[in-house]
Design an enzyme around this catalytic site. Sequence first.
Site, short mmCIF file in Angstrom:
data_model
loop_
_atom_site.label_atom_id
_atom_site.label_comp_id
_atom_site.label_asym_id
_atom_site.label_seq_id
_atom_site.Cartn_x
_atom_site.Cartn_y
_atom_site.Cartn_z
N ARG A 179 0.80 -1.22 0.00
CA ARG A 179 0.00 0.00 0.00
C ARG A 179 0.84 1.28 0.00
O ARG A 179 0.30 2.37 -0.12
CB ARG A 179 -0.96 -0.01 1.20
CG ARG A 179 -2.08 -1.04 1.00
CD ARG A 179 -3.22 -0.80 1.97
NE ARG A 179 -2.89 -1.22 3.32
CZ ARG A 179 -3.38 -0.64 4.42
NH1 ARG A 179 -4.20 0.38 4.32
NH2 ARG A 179 -3.05 -1.09 5.60
N GLY A 204 9.40 -3.82 12.16
CA GLY A 204 10.23 -2.78 11.55
C GLY A 204 9.46 -1.58 11.05
O GLY A 204 10.05 -0.55 10.72
N TYR A 225 33.11 28.97 0.50
CA TYR A 225 33.07 27.51 0.45
C TYR A 225 34.36 26.93 0.98
O TYR A 225 35.44 27.19 0.45
CB TYR A 225 32.85 27.00 -0.99
CG TYR A 225 32.99 25.50 -1.07
CD1 TYR A 225 32.15 24.68 -0.31
CD2 TYR A 225 33.96 24.89 -1.85
CE1 TYR A 225 32.29 23.29 -0.34
CE2 TYR A 225 34.10 23.51 -1.89
CZ TYR A 225 33.26 22.72 -1.12
OH TYR A 225 33.39 21.35 -1.13
#
Length: 449
Positions: A15, A104, A346
């Site tokens: 599903r 799970g 950066y």
Amino acid sequence: MANALIILAAGQGTRMNSDTPKVLHPVGRAPLVAHALAAGRALEPERIVVVTGHGAQAVEVAVAEWAPQAECVLQSEQLGTGHAVAQALPRLDGFTGRVIVLYGDTPFIQSETLERLVQSTADITVLGFEAADPGRYGRLVTQGDTLEKIVEFKDASVAERAITLCNSGVIACDGPLLGELVDGLSNENASGEYYLTDIVAAARARDLDAQVVTCPEAETLGINTRAELARAEALFQQRQRAHAIEDGVTLTDPASVYFALDTYLGRDVSVGPNVVFGTGVTVESHAVIEAFCHLEGCHISQGATVGPFARLRPGAELAENVHVGNFVEVKNTTLAEGVKVGHLTYLGDADIGAHTNIGAGTITCNYDGVFKHRTTIGENAFIGSDTMLVAPVCVGAHALTATGSVITEDVPATDMAVARARQVNKPGLAAKLFAKLREEKARRAAKKG
Ligand code: UD1
Ligand code: CA
């Protein structure tokens, strides 16, 4: 007593309408199965066995990542929860302690609930809940304090269907007894499956003791559809926000902060609005995360300040009192104590020494198209604005790079490096140039008109 966990994770989850096995769909950036593993960890299990089936290989990879001590066993055909447990039991051969079976796909079972479950001394203990809408859940048939049997919805009588005490799926039982009971299961029922739930009636037939421990229904929420996954995510985030606040974190706008399963925030950390935590983030006490930051796989030490609008990627390691400011991206880089990198920068694959200042617009050019290279900068260095550091390259302690430099060679300690063209001023040339351009514009307009 020693504990072992069996986690059932073989189902496809039809599903979900997905190519991804159900237990790998994420909540809080972690696969559902990681949530079950995290809840179970509180029991300090000696052994963990995960039963895989659909997408077994991918599930194994996720299990190895989130619980390296766990082992996986394949259930190649999904013949029922009892059959799944039977696949796991050989891996617990010789284990005489308590075995706890979890699903799970049920991410909200709390550690405290599992602790209460294992404190029960009954031969079998089942985690139950009062269902607002019992739907298709298995019903717990009790007699006084004793659990007599679990009846699956499909097999239940009208009277049994009226019971609202339902089976969460979590069961605790001593290893050897669980083995005997599971061996005796049959699949003669409405689904033709080996129901784990039948072990209760079998135990009662042997006059063994079965009990129910209950928990709030919210903990037993299983994920079967994408809609349920979305609801689970919302619920998870609400919980993490509440936990963070309880633990002494300031959240200016809790609803806009997103956590991962393993986010750790120390006491007196402050988090502004619209902050997203990916996996693997730890923030020590008194650090400040300003608005609009995105953090993943990084460690932020005491007293550091991050953002607004900063991005810390995996391997960003900020020592105490570091400042990372707006529009700065840091990846696989260590910033030693007191480093300041304030704007538009950066830093990738770099090590920056203590108290070094990184000017606005600095870039570590770490990638040559094939390989990544490191940049190393010593302590108390000063990297001028708009410096390109072409790695591999080292800038020594107390060195300086001039603004706009492209640094391709090492800079020794205490040196100053200038690596840009020298400035030349041409007297009056700007005015002459503009006059010429305006004349040209007028000529074109006249021609048109
Ligand atoms: C099961 C319980 C039901 C309980 C409900 C709670 C049984 C027979 N029924 O029903 O009493 O109220 O959970 O949610 O146990 N799985 C495998 N291998 C299999 C079958 C299942 O690993 O062969 C796993 C599934 O992936 C899932 C879990 O076991 O994680 C439960 O299976 P599912 O088919 O969803 O059981 P329910 O019919 O919901
Ligand atoms: Ca289910």
